[in-house]
Design a protein around this motif. Sequence first.
Motif, PDB file in Angstrom:
ATOM      1  N   HIS A  20       6.350   1.876   3.204  1.00 18.69           N
ATOM      2  CA  HIS A  20       6.234   1.532   4.585  1.00 18.69           C
ATOM      3  C   HIS A  20       5.408   0.647   4.883  1.00 18.69           C
ATOM      4  O   HIS A  20       5.147  -0.561   6.249  1.00 18.69           O
ATOM      5  CB  HIS A  20       6.896   2.717   5.605  1.00 18.69           C
ATOM      6  CG  HIS A  20       6.826   2.292   6.656  1.00 18.69           C
ATOM      7  ND1 HIS A  20       8.031   1.376   7.387  1.00 18.69           N
ATOM      8  CD2 HIS A  20       6.294   2.303   8.331  1.00 18.69           C
ATOM      9  CE1 HIS A  20       8.043   1.731   8.763  1.00 18.69           C
ATOM     10  NE2 HIS A  20       6.925   1.967   9.103  1.00 18.69           N
ATOM     11  N   ALA A  21       3.843   1.329   5.157  1.00 16.37           N
ATOM     12  CA  ALA A  21       2.777   0.900   5.338  1.00 16.37           C
ATOM     13  C   ALA A  21       2.429  -0.221   4.812  1.00 16.37           C
ATOM     14  O   ALA A  21       2.444  -1.499   5.128  1.00 16.37           O
ATOM     15  CB  ALA A  21       1.537   1.652   5.634  1.00 16.37           C
ATOM     16  N   ARG A  64       4.979  -2.257   3.471  1.00 21.37           N
ATOM     17  CA  ARG A  64       5.715  -3.544   4.039  1.00 21.37           C
ATOM     18  C   ARG A  64       5.115  -4.243   5.300  1.00 21.37           C
ATOM     19  O   ARG A  64       5.517  -5.182   4.777  1.00 21.37           O
ATOM     20  CB  ARG A  64       7.276  -3.002   4.261  1.00 21.37           C
ATOM     21  CG  ARG A  64       7.834  -2.922   2.661  1.00 21.37           C
ATOM     22  CD  ARG A  64       9.134  -2.137   2.635  1.00 21.37           C
ATOM     23  NE  ARG A  64       9.712  -1.673   1.505  1.00 21.37           N
ATOM     24  CZ  ARG A  64      10.002  -2.319   0.659  1.00 21.37           C
ATOM     25  NH1 ARG A  64      11.010  -3.383   1.236  1.00 21.37           N
ATOM     26  NH2 ARG A  64      11.165  -1.343  -0.280  1.00 21.37           N
ATOM     27  N   ASP A  65       4.780  -3.142   6.275  1.00 23.61           N
ATOM     28  CA  ASP A  65       4.520  -3.984   7.437  1.00 23.61           C
ATOM     29  C   ASP A  65       2.914  -5.015   7.142  1.00 23.61           C
ATOM     30  O   ASP A  65       3.157  -5.825   7.429  1.00 23.61           O
ATOM     31  CB  ASP A  65       3.930  -2.954   8.168  1.00 23.61           C
ATOM     32  CG  ASP A  65       5.444  -1.878   9.097  1.00 23.61           C
ATOM     33  OD1 ASP A  65       6.549  -2.680   8.631  1.00 23.61           O
ATOM     34  OD2 ASP A  65       4.822  -0.831   9.760  1.00 23.61           O
ATOM     35  N   PHE A  66       2.634  -4.641   5.786  1.00 27.24           N
ATOM     36  CA  PHE A  66       1.516  -5.280   5.326  1.00 27.24           C
ATOM     37  C   PHE A  66       1.606  -6.500   4.872  1.00 27.24           C
ATOM     38  O   PHE A  66       0.948  -8.036   5.550  1.00 27.24           O
ATOM     39  CB  PHE A  66       0.283  -4.602   5.038  1.00 27.24           C
ATOM     40  CG  PHE A  66      -1.063  -4.938   4.218  1.00 27.24           C
ATOM     41  CD1 PHE A  66      -2.533  -5.274   5.107  1.00 27.24           C
ATOM     42  CD2 PHE A  66      -0.788  -5.861   2.979  1.00 27.24           C
ATOM     43  CE1 PHE A  66      -3.480  -5.533   4.646  1.00 27.24           C
ATOM     44  CE2 PHE A  66      -2.114  -6.891   2.937  1.00 27.24           C
ATOM     45  CZ  PHE A  66      -3.516  -6.709   3.744  1.00 27.24           C
ATOM     46  N   SER A  80       4.158  -8.229   5.608  1.00 28.02           N
ATOM     47  CA  SER A  80       5.248  -9.051   6.400  1.00 28.02           C
ATOM     48  C   SER A  80       4.348  -9.395   7.164  1.00 28.02           C
ATOM     49  O   SER A  80       4.578 -10.682   8.168  1.00 28.02           O
ATOM     50  CB  SER A  80       5.911  -7.741   6.897  1.00 28.02           C
ATOM     51  OG  SER A  80       7.047  -9.075   7.710  1.00 28.02           O
ATOM     52  N   GLU A  81       2.947  -9.069   8.233  1.00 28.91           N
ATOM     53  CA  GLU A  81       2.470  -9.733   8.606  1.00 28.91           C
ATOM     54  C   GLU A  81       0.988 -10.386   7.891  1.00 28.91           C
ATOM     55  O   GLU A  81       0.091 -11.076   9.054  1.00 28.91           O
ATOM     56  CB  GLU A  81       1.682  -8.205   9.975  1.00 28.91           C
ATOM     57  CG  GLU A  81      -0.128  -7.711   8.440  1.00 28.91           C
ATOM     58  CD  GLU A  81       0.244  -6.797   9.623  1.00 28.91           C
ATOM     59  OE1 GLU A  81      -1.478  -5.514   9.056  1.00 28.91           O
ATOM     60  OE2 GLU A  81       0.769  -6.159  10.812  1.00 28.91           O
ATOM     61  N   ARG A  99       5.813   6.871   2.581  1.00 28.53           N
ATOM     62  CA  ARG A  99       4.913   6.185   4.013  1.00 28.53           C
ATOM     63  C   ARG A  99       4.047   5.138   3.420  1.00 28.53           C
ATOM     64  O   ARG A  99       3.800   4.126   4.147  1.00 28.53           O
ATOM     65  CB  ARG A  99       4.126   7.303   4.207  1.00 28.53           C
ATOM     66  CG  ARG A  99       5.049   8.768   5.148  1.00 28.53           C
ATOM     67  CD  ARG A  99       3.525   9.782   5.764  1.00 28.53           C
ATOM     68  NE  ARG A  99       4.140  11.043   6.051  1.00 28.53           N
ATOM     69  CZ  ARG A  99       3.589  11.572   6.325  1.00 28.53           C
ATOM     70  NH1 ARG A  99       2.785  12.186   5.580  1.00 28.53           N
ATOM     71  NH2 ARG A  99       4.252  12.731   7.387  1.00 28.53           N
ATOM     72  N   ARG A 121      -4.953  -3.508   8.169  1.00 26.31           N
ATOM     73  CA  ARG A 121      -3.118  -2.732   8.212  1.00 26.31           C
ATOM     74  C   ARG A 121      -2.952  -3.856   9.284  1.00 26.31           C
ATOM     75  O   ARG A 121      -2.089  -3.805   9.017  1.00 26.31           O
ATOM     76  CB  ARG A 121      -3.312  -1.681   8.866  1.00 26.31           C
ATOM     77  CG  ARG A 121      -3.989  -0.803   6.867  1.00 26.31           C
ATOM     78  CD  ARG A 121      -3.085   0.565   7.091  1.00 26.31           C
ATOM     79  NE  ARG A 121      -1.740   1.452   7.698  1.00 26.31           N
ATOM     80  CZ  ARG A 121      -0.962   2.609   7.894  1.00 26.31           C
ATOM     81  NH1 ARG A 121      -2.055   3.575   7.641  1.00 26.31           N
ATOM     82  NH2 ARG A 121       0.138   2.524   7.937  1.00 26.31           N
ATOM     83  N   HIS A 122      -3.601  -4.642   9.910  1.00 23.44           N
ATOM     84  CA  HIS A 122      -3.033  -4.908  10.805  1.00 23.44           C
ATOM     85  C   HIS A 122      -3.774  -6.266  11.249  1.00 23.44           C
ATOM     86  O   HIS A 122      -5.514  -6.342  11.545  1.00 23.44           O
ATOM     87  CB  HIS A 122      -3.579  -4.165  12.583  1.00 23.44           C
ATOM     88  CG  HIS A 122      -2.796  -2.776  12.425  1.00 23.44           C
ATOM     89  ND1 HIS A 122      -1.444  -2.257  12.539  1.00 23.44           N
ATOM     90  CD2 HIS A 122      -3.523  -1.783  12.170  1.00 23.44           C
ATOM     91  CE1 HIS A 122      -1.631  -1.433  12.433  1.00 23.44           C
ATOM     92  NE2 HIS A 122      -2.331  -0.876  12.458  1.00 23.44           N
ATOM     93  N   LYS A 123      -3.281  -7.486  10.780  1.00 24.78           N
ATOM     94  CA  LYS A 123      -3.747  -8.520  11.016  1.00 24.78           C
ATOM     95  C   LYS A 123      -4.865  -9.174  12.124  1.00 24.78           C
ATOM     96  O   LYS A 123      -4.392  -8.775  12.861  1.00 24.78           O
ATOM     97  CB  LYS A 123      -2.272  -9.815  10.482  1.00 24.78           C
ATOM     98  CG  LYS A 123      -2.878 -10.840  10.837  1.00 24.78           C
ATOM     99  CD  LYS A 123      -1.373 -11.968  10.651  1.00 24.78           C
ATOM    100  CE  LYS A 123      -0.987 -12.285  12.290  1.00 24.78           C
ATOM    101  NZ  LYS A 123       0.269 -13.166  12.164  1.00 24.78           N
TER     102      LYS A 123
END
Length: 236
Positions: free
Chosen positions: A208-209, A211-213, A215-216, A205, A166-168
């Motif tokens: 939202h997660a 969309r963040d994935f 985006s990054e 939820r 989930r985090h680049k």
Amino acid sequence: MTGATTRPEPTRAERWVFVSPHADDAIWSVGGIIACCSAMRETTLVTIFAPPPDCRATREAEDRAAAGVLGCRLVSLGLPEARSRRNETGNLYRSSLALRRKPLANDPAAAAVGSAVAEVFPGASAIFVPLATHSHVDHVIVRDAVLACAEPSIAIMAYPEFPYHRHKTESLSQNPALPCDPVAWLAAATLYSTEAIAMFGTRERFEHALRDFISERTCDRSGNCAQSIIPLRPAL
């Protein structure tokens, strides 16, 4: 992140295959790439493992609907997923933690996956598999089986899986990037509501997660949206 990618004219000479351990894995992770690929070439999504019988019909219907949104062909192999595989003493993987570890030596899935996917690959020029780090035993089995059985003439690429990555962590500038349609990606991914609610509690939820994935993991290249992938093996 920009809007949907402007797609070039289709070139159907190639066939790309996206291998998804479970329904949702590939489309959650690289649905935007699948959408763009489907417009340019023959594109096949192969779902390897089936969920337990109590939710199988629903999950498979979600898989078909999502593949339809992206315009790709869907092949479901229906092999039992890790939590359903058993031996004479009971379940092979007896806890959620066990599913995050290496595959067991006596797990029959590795041989079954290898023989099953080999029948799907003829004519493919590129295969996309899960990166399978920090994820799930089924993802490791799928990645290793494809690397072992795919012909050397086929390039093999890896995609970091959502939500495990989930985090680049990979630099977009260090890996090749492919055209990506984030609008289609989100539209298809949200159709897997069964697993989204099971993992995130609510659809909100999950969205939202994701969309963040998205985006990054996408970058702006000449006004177009692209997502990086990781080469595992070049075509020979």
